[in-house]
Design an enzyme around this catalytic site. Structure first.
Site, mmCIF file in Angstrom:
data_model
loop_
_atom_site.group_PDB
_atom_site.id
_atom_site.type_symbol
_atom_site.label_atom_id
_atom_site.label_comp_id
_atom_site.label_asym_id
_atom_site.label_seq_id
_atom_site.Cartn_x
_atom_site.Cartn_y
_atom_site.Cartn_z
ATOM 1 N N PHE A 211 0.847 -1.194 0.000
ATOM 2 C CA PHE A 211 0.000 0.000 0.000
ATOM 3 C C PHE A 211 0.891 1.256 0.000
ATOM 4 O O PHE A 211 1.856 1.317 0.764
ATOM 5 C CB PHE A 211 -0.880 -0.043 1.250
ATOM 6 C CG PHE A 211 -1.950 1.003 1.300
ATOM 7 C CD1 PHE A 211 -3.010 0.973 0.412
ATOM 8 C CD2 PHE A 211 -1.894 2.014 2.243
ATOM 9 C CE1 PHE A 211 -4.009 1.940 0.468
ATOM 10 C CE2 PHE A 211 -2.886 2.980 2.306
ATOM 11 C CZ PHE A 211 -3.950 2.939 1.417
ATOM 12 N N ASP B 115 1.152 -5.484 8.133
ATOM 13 C CA ASP B 115 -0.019 -4.596 8.048
ATOM 14 C C ASP B 115 -1.235 -5.492 7.808
ATOM 15 O O ASP B 115 -1.328 -6.156 6.773
ATOM 16 C CB ASP B 115 0.157 -3.587 6.910
ATOM 17 C CG ASP B 115 -0.909 -2.506 6.956
ATOM 18 O OD1 ASP B 115 -2.054 -2.824 7.363
ATOM 19 O OD2 ASP B 115 -0.616 -1.355 6.584
ATOM 20 N N LYS C 220 -12.363 -0.979 8.001
ATOM 21 C CA LYS C 220 -12.669 -1.800 6.820
ATOM 22 C C LYS C 220 -13.551 -2.970 7.256
ATOM 23 O O LYS C 220 -14.701 -2.763 7.592
ATOM 24 C CB LYS C 220 -11.360 -2.234 6.162
ATOM 25 C CG LYS C 220 -10.621 -1.028 5.575
ATOM 26 C CD LYS C 220 -9.231 -1.339 5.059
ATOM 27 C CE LYS C 220 -8.603 -0.057 4.518
ATOM 28 N NZ LYS C 220 -7.159 -0.162 4.299
#
Ligand SMILES: *Cc1c(COP(=O)(O)O)cnc(C)c1O
Length: 413
Positions: free
Chosen positions: A122, A199, A225
């Site tokens: 990311f 992560d 999320k």
């Protein structure tokens, strides 16, 4: 596969009733972006209202008597979802900030300078890690090609030498949804004397993670999320217990002090996970995040994962039957064991198709240059709505409905 098959899967779905635990006023909206912002749990509405009206409204500063423990209590609630032990997880800051704190501390602990990550990680992670390596006088080493599903343990193993102190990766890749082999990568890094920082933003609440069993060192992740914690909800961080004393994080604030109300003029890090926090937590957001975690814990990650795999499999089956002949490309692993909670579908005109889908009441999201992501949320998505969402995409392509939309990207994709 027929639509009636999807209806049958819904009828037999043991998680079906969990949809009632969410605010769904828009019955016809096909929301397939829970991997970006999960729906609103009803208990979050009640929890936030209680904190506002009772705690803040009447209790005022006296409410800090219980608020002060919330970051740790909520971390303990989240811990079983990622295979962590009590006291190893705490809520704090944002994912990007937690990544900075643990990457700095992890790199300094080993006295080395370089960090290894995947080039497909990311972007926020790439930026943070590059900054941390540079501040230590080292550099960020990138493994693999952007967009590829890796990284494999072999690629990571090859990239580590005596200058590498930290490997930092996403467990589930944000673009392809590919799952990294956590146990093998931890073992390869440990053999080479490096720590690993995971992560878990796209894993937590969707894909089972076992940090203790895989001997993971450090992890961060967000709660807005798959955990449905609300926009900008506080993130979490995990540090294996035996590393607490070895890791010094770089932002020394009073919430990380061993005796925060002693008001000493010198900093002394708390002996427990509080040392990785900095300042006053956002209590309203924390109340919402906690409600989201509670709903997930109640359903159980085992049942969530079984349905998640079945939903992403349905997307892939419909891709084969309906989309592959229309210029679409599958950007996610076909093997269910390697696939997380979303399916990436590529198309040269993917951006405008996403816009056309949204106007038809189907909400995925889009990642440049060509990827439409369909996230599945087993707690509130059904098989039939996923079937319908993919059918809408096929009809958009067949009727070239995207051609009425501009190529110009909006502020948020
Ligand atoms: C969503 C996500 C983030 C979000 O970071 P914030 O600091 O909360 O904006 C970070 N890393 C990954 C891998 C993500 O998927």
């Amino acid at each position: 596969m027929e639509r009636s098959d999807a209806l049958e899967l819904d009828a037999a779905d043991p998680l079906h009733h969990f949809r009632d635990q969410f605010v769904v006023d828009d019955r016809d909206l096909i929301y397939l972006d829970g991997n970006s912002l999960g729906r609103l749990p009803r208990r979050a509405v009640a929890a936030v209202r209680a904190v506002v009206e009772d705690d803040w409204g009447r209790g005022l500063v006296r409410s800090w008597e219980h608020w002060i423990k919330w970051a740790q209590e909520t971390g303990d609630l989240l811990a079983p979802l990622i295979g962590a032990r009590p006291g190893e997880v705490i809520m704090s800051d944002q994912t990007s900030v937690n990544l900075y704190k643990l990457a700095s501390g992890g790199l300094a602990a080993g006295g080395r300078r370089d960090i290894v990550t995947s080039s497909g990680n990311f972007p926020s992670d790439l930026y943070v890690l590059a900054g941390v390596a540079a501040a230590a006088g080292g550099r960020l080493r990138l493994v693999g090609t952007p967009g590829s599903s890796g990284p494999t343990p072999e690629e990571i193993d090859k990239a580590i030498d005596g200058d590498v102190g930290l490997v930092s990766l996403s467990h589930v890749a944000y673009r392809s949804g590919a799952i990294a082999d956590m146990a093998a990568i931890n073992a390869a890094a440990h053999d080479a004397g490096a720590l690993v920082l995971w992560d878990l933003s796209h894993s937590v609440g969707s894909v089972p993670v076992d940090l203790a069993d895989t001997e993971a060192d450090l992890a961060v992740g967000c709660t807005y999320k798959h955990l449905n914690g609300g926009p900008g909800a506080p993130a979490f961080l995990y540090v294996r217990r035996d590393l607490h004393a070895r890791l010094v994080q770089p932002i020394h604030g009073w919430f990380g002090h061993a005796d925060m109300f002693g008001f000493a003029s010198e900093y002394e890090a708390a002996p427990d996970a509080r040392r990785f926090t900095v300042g006053t937590p956002p209590i309203l957001s924390l109340a919402a995040a906690r409600a989201g975690i509670e709903v997930t814990a109640q359903a159980g990650l085992g049942a969530i994962r079984i349905k998640s795999v079945a939903l992403t499999q349905l997307i892939i089956d419909r891709f084969d039957e309906r989309l592959s002949a229309l210029g679409f490309r599958l950007g996610s692993p076909r093997n269910a064991d390697e696939r997380g909670g979303h399916v990436a579908i590529g198309h040269d005109d993917g951006y405008r198709m996403t816009k056309a889908l949204i106007d038809r009441g189907v909400v995925p999201d889009f990642r440049d240059p060509d990827t439409i992501r369909f996230g599945v949320a087993p707690l509130y998505n059904g098989f039939t709505e996923v079937w319908d969402g993919i059918e809408h995409l096929a009809v958009v392509a067949e009727t070239a409905a995207q051609e009425r939309y501009p190529h110009q990207r909006s502020a948020v994709t």
